[in-house]
Motif scaffolding. Sequence first.
Motif, PDB file in Angstrom:
ATOM      1  N   HIS A 275     -53.597  40.071  52.286  1.00 45.72           N
ATOM      2  CA  HIS A 275     -52.440  40.422  53.110  1.00 45.72           C
ATOM      3  C   HIS A 275     -52.097  39.241  54.013  1.00 45.72           C
ATOM      4  CE1 HIS A 275     -52.913  44.575  51.797  1.00 45.72           C
ATOM      5  NE2 HIS A 275     -54.172  44.516  52.178  1.00 45.72           N
ATOM      6  N   THR A 276     -50.943  39.293  54.614  1.00 47.55           N
ATOM      7  CA  THR A 276     -50.519  38.200  55.489  1.00 47.55           C
ATOM      8  C   THR A 276     -51.031  38.438  56.908  1.00 47.55           C
ATOM      9  OG1 THR A 276     -48.463  39.297  56.135  1.00 47.55           O
ATOM     10  CG2 THR A 276     -48.391  37.888  54.150  1.00 47.55           C
ATOM     11  N   PRO A 277     -51.171  37.365  57.682  1.00 49.08           N
ATOM     12  CA  PRO A 277     -51.545  37.551  59.080  1.00 49.08           C
ATOM     13  C   PRO A 277     -50.521  38.437  59.811  1.00 49.08           C
ATOM     14  CG  PRO A 277     -51.599  35.213  58.511  1.00 49.08           C
ATOM     15  CD  PRO A 277     -51.035  35.939  57.339  1.00 49.08           C
ATOM     16  N   GLU A 278     -49.257  38.280  59.442  1.00 49.86           N
ATOM     17  CA  GLU A 278     -48.199  39.082  60.068  1.00 49.86           C
ATOM     18  C   GLU A 278     -48.380  40.574  59.793  1.00 49.86           C
ATOM     19  OE1 GLU A 278     -46.754  34.931  59.419  1.00 49.86           O
ATOM     20  OE2 GLU A 278     -47.639  36.410  58.078  1.00 49.86           O
ATOM     21  N   SER A 279     -48.837  40.913  58.579  1.00 51.74           N
ATOM     22  CA  SER A 279     -49.028  42.334  58.263  1.00 51.74           C
ATOM     23  C   SER A 279     -50.196  42.923  59.052  1.00 51.74           C
ATOM     24  CB  SER A 279     -49.221  42.544  56.760  1.00 51.74           C
ATOM     25  OG  SER A 279     -50.432  41.986  56.306  1.00 51.74           O
ATOM     26  N   TRP A 280     -51.247  42.140  59.261  1.00 54.43           N
ATOM     27  CA  TRP A 280     -52.366  42.611  60.083  1.00 54.43           C
ATOM     28  C   TRP A 280     -51.911  42.806  61.521  1.00 54.43           C
ATOM     29  CZ3 TRP A 280     -56.173  44.680  57.660  1.00 54.43           C
ATOM     30  CH2 TRP A 280     -56.615  44.190  56.436  1.00 54.43           C
ATOM     31  N   LEU A 281     -51.158  41.854  62.045  1.00 56.78           N
ATOM     32  CA  LEU A 281     -50.668  41.972  63.420  1.00 56.78           C
ATOM     33  C   LEU A 281     -49.676  43.124  63.563  1.00 56.78           C
ATOM     34  CD1 LEU A 281     -50.256  38.194  64.291  1.00 56.78           C
ATOM     35  CD2 LEU A 281     -51.866  39.800  65.349  1.00 56.78           C
ATOM     36  N   ALA A 282     -48.845  43.338  62.555  1.00 55.66           N
ATOM     37  CA  ALA A 282     -47.882  44.445  62.595  1.00 55.66           C
ATOM     38  C   ALA A 282     -48.614  45.784  62.620  1.00 55.66           C
ATOM     39  CB  ALA A 282     -46.937  44.373  61.400  1.00 55.66           C
ATOM     40  N   MET A 283     -49.686  45.899  61.869  1.00 56.69           N
ATOM     41  CA  MET A 283     -50.462  47.138  61.869  1.00 56.69           C
ATOM     42  C   MET A 283     -51.032  47.397  63.263  1.00 56.69           C
ATOM     43  SD  MET A 283     -53.633  48.321  59.435  1.00 56.69           S
ATOM     44  CE  MET A 283     -52.685  48.012  57.949  1.00 56.69           C
TER      45      MET A 283
ATOM     46  N   GLY B  56     -62.403  49.928  67.562  1.00 49.67           N
ATOM     47  CA  GLY B  56     -61.268  50.044  68.476  1.00 49.67           C
ATOM     48  C   GLY B  56     -61.571  49.633  69.901  1.00 49.67           C
ATOM     49  N   LYS B  57     -62.640  48.890  70.094  1.00 48.20           N
ATOM     50  CA  LYS B  57     -63.002  48.441  71.437  1.00 48.20           C
ATOM     51  C   LYS B  57     -62.285  47.147  71.813  1.00 48.20           C
ATOM     52  CE  LYS B  57     -67.470  50.668  71.121  1.00 48.20           C
ATOM     53  NZ  LYS B  57     -67.640  51.640  72.131  1.00 48.20           N
ATOM     54  N   THR B  58     -61.672  46.517  70.829  1.00 44.22           N
ATOM     55  CA  THR B  58     -60.891  45.307  71.065  1.00 44.22           C
ATOM     56  C   THR B  58     -59.689  45.310  70.121  1.00 44.22           C
ATOM     57  OG1 THR B  58     -61.016  42.888  71.238  1.00 44.22           O
ATOM     58  CG2 THR B  58     -62.160  43.884  69.400  1.00 44.22           C
ATOM     59  N   SER B  59     -58.636  44.642  70.546  1.00 46.67           N
ATOM     60  CA  SER B  59     -57.435  44.546  69.713  1.00 46.67           C
ATOM     61  C   SER B  59     -57.515  43.316  68.819  1.00 46.67           C
ATOM     62  CB  SER B  59     -56.190  44.448  70.592  1.00 46.67           C
ATOM     63  OG  SER B  59     -55.998  45.628  71.310  1.00 46.67           O
ATOM     64  N   LEU B  60     -56.692  43.320  67.817  1.00 47.36           N
ATOM     65  CA  LEU B  60     -56.633  42.202  66.881  1.00 47.36           C
ATOM     66  C   LEU B  60     -55.981  40.990  67.537  1.00 47.36           C
ATOM     67  CD1 LEU B  60     -56.994  41.307  63.877  1.00 47.36           C
ATOM     68  CD2 LEU B  60     -54.617  41.993  63.570  1.00 47.36           C
ATOM     69  N   SER B  61     -56.634  39.869  67.450  1.00 47.98           N
ATOM     70  CA  SER B  61     -56.069  38.613  67.953  1.00 47.98           C
ATOM     71  C   SER B  61     -55.372  37.890  66.796  1.00 47.98           C
ATOM     72  CB  SER B  61     -57.181  37.722  68.506  1.00 47.98           C
ATOM     73  OG  SER B  61     -58.031  37.298  67.449  1.00 47.98           O
ATOM     74  N   PRO B  62     -54.470  36.970  67.115  1.00 45.96           N
ATOM     75  CA  PRO B  62     -53.856  36.171  66.044  1.00 45.96           C
ATOM     76  C   PRO B  62     -54.896  35.402  65.228  1.00 45.96           C
ATOM     77  CG  PRO B  62     -52.590  35.938  68.055  1.00 45.96           C
ATOM     78  CD  PRO B  62     -53.849  36.695  68.413  1.00 45.96           C
ATOM     79  N   GLU B  63     -55.954  34.923  65.903  1.00 38.84           N
ATOM     80  CA  GLU B  63     -57.001  34.191  65.198  1.00 38.84           C
ATOM     81  C   GLU B  63     -57.709  35.082  64.177  1.00 38.84           C
ATOM     82  OE1 GLU B  63     -56.672  34.343  68.532  1.00 38.84           O
ATOM     83  OE2 GLU B  63     -56.211  32.277  69.096  1.00 38.84           O
ATOM     84  N   MET B  64     -58.007  36.325  64.591  1.00 39.54           N
ATOM     85  CA  MET B  64     -58.671  37.243  63.664  1.00 39.54           C
ATOM     86  C   MET B  64     -57.722  37.649  62.548  1.00 39.54           C
ATOM     87  SD  MET B  64     -61.441  38.730  62.741  1.00 39.54           S
ATOM     88  CE  MET B  64     -62.638  39.092  64.013  1.00 39.54           C
ATOM     89  N   ALA B  65     -56.435  37.756  62.837  1.00 35.87           N
ATOM     90  CA  ALA B  65     -55.453  38.076  61.785  1.00 35.87           C
ATOM     91  C   ALA B  65     -55.453  36.986  60.718  1.00 35.87           C
ATOM     92  CB  ALA B  65     -54.060  38.240  62.387  1.00 35.87           C
ATOM     93  N   LEU B  66     -55.573  35.744  61.132  1.00 38.51           N
ATOM     94  CA  LEU B  66     -55.647  34.640  60.176  1.00 38.51           C
ATOM     95  C   LEU B  66     -56.913  34.729  59.335  1.00 38.51           C
ATOM     96  CD1 LEU B  66     -54.384  31.793  62.520  1.00 38.51           C
ATOM     97  CD2 LEU B  66     -53.224  32.629  60.452  1.00 38.51           C
ATOM     98  N   ARG B  67     -58.028  35.046  59.974  1.00 43.80           N
ATOM     99  CA  ARG B  67     -59.291  35.183  59.252  1.00 43.80           C
ATOM    100  C   ARG B  67     -59.228  36.342  58.253  1.00 43.80           C
ATOM    101  NH1 ARG B  67     -63.662  32.472  61.792  1.00 43.80           N
ATOM    102  NH2 ARG B  67     -63.052  31.511  63.750  1.00 43.80           N
TER     103      ARG B  67
END
Length: 95
Positions: free
Chosen positions: A63-71, A45-56
Amino acid sequence: MKIYNPPYLGEFIKEVYFDELGITEREVAQKLKVAPSTLNRLIKGKTSLSPEMALRLSITLGHTPESWLAMQDNYSLWVAQKELNLDDVEELVSA
């Protein structure tokens, strides 16, 4: 609709993937093609999820990148609602 105490992304990954499947952070970091310290900061929890990491994550863990970002967004919004005082914020009313 307000969300009550949604799971933090790192907590979810740790419980569902590391604990349940017996996979280490280092193994997942290798598959994500990121430094283990990068993944560790996300898990802790020291950093937030980036769109790039959601894709990875979507490729490596599913799961979809959108679901990771939504979480991430649900958790961030919940934290903000707990910590932010909005008493002085005013609604814009059109004339």
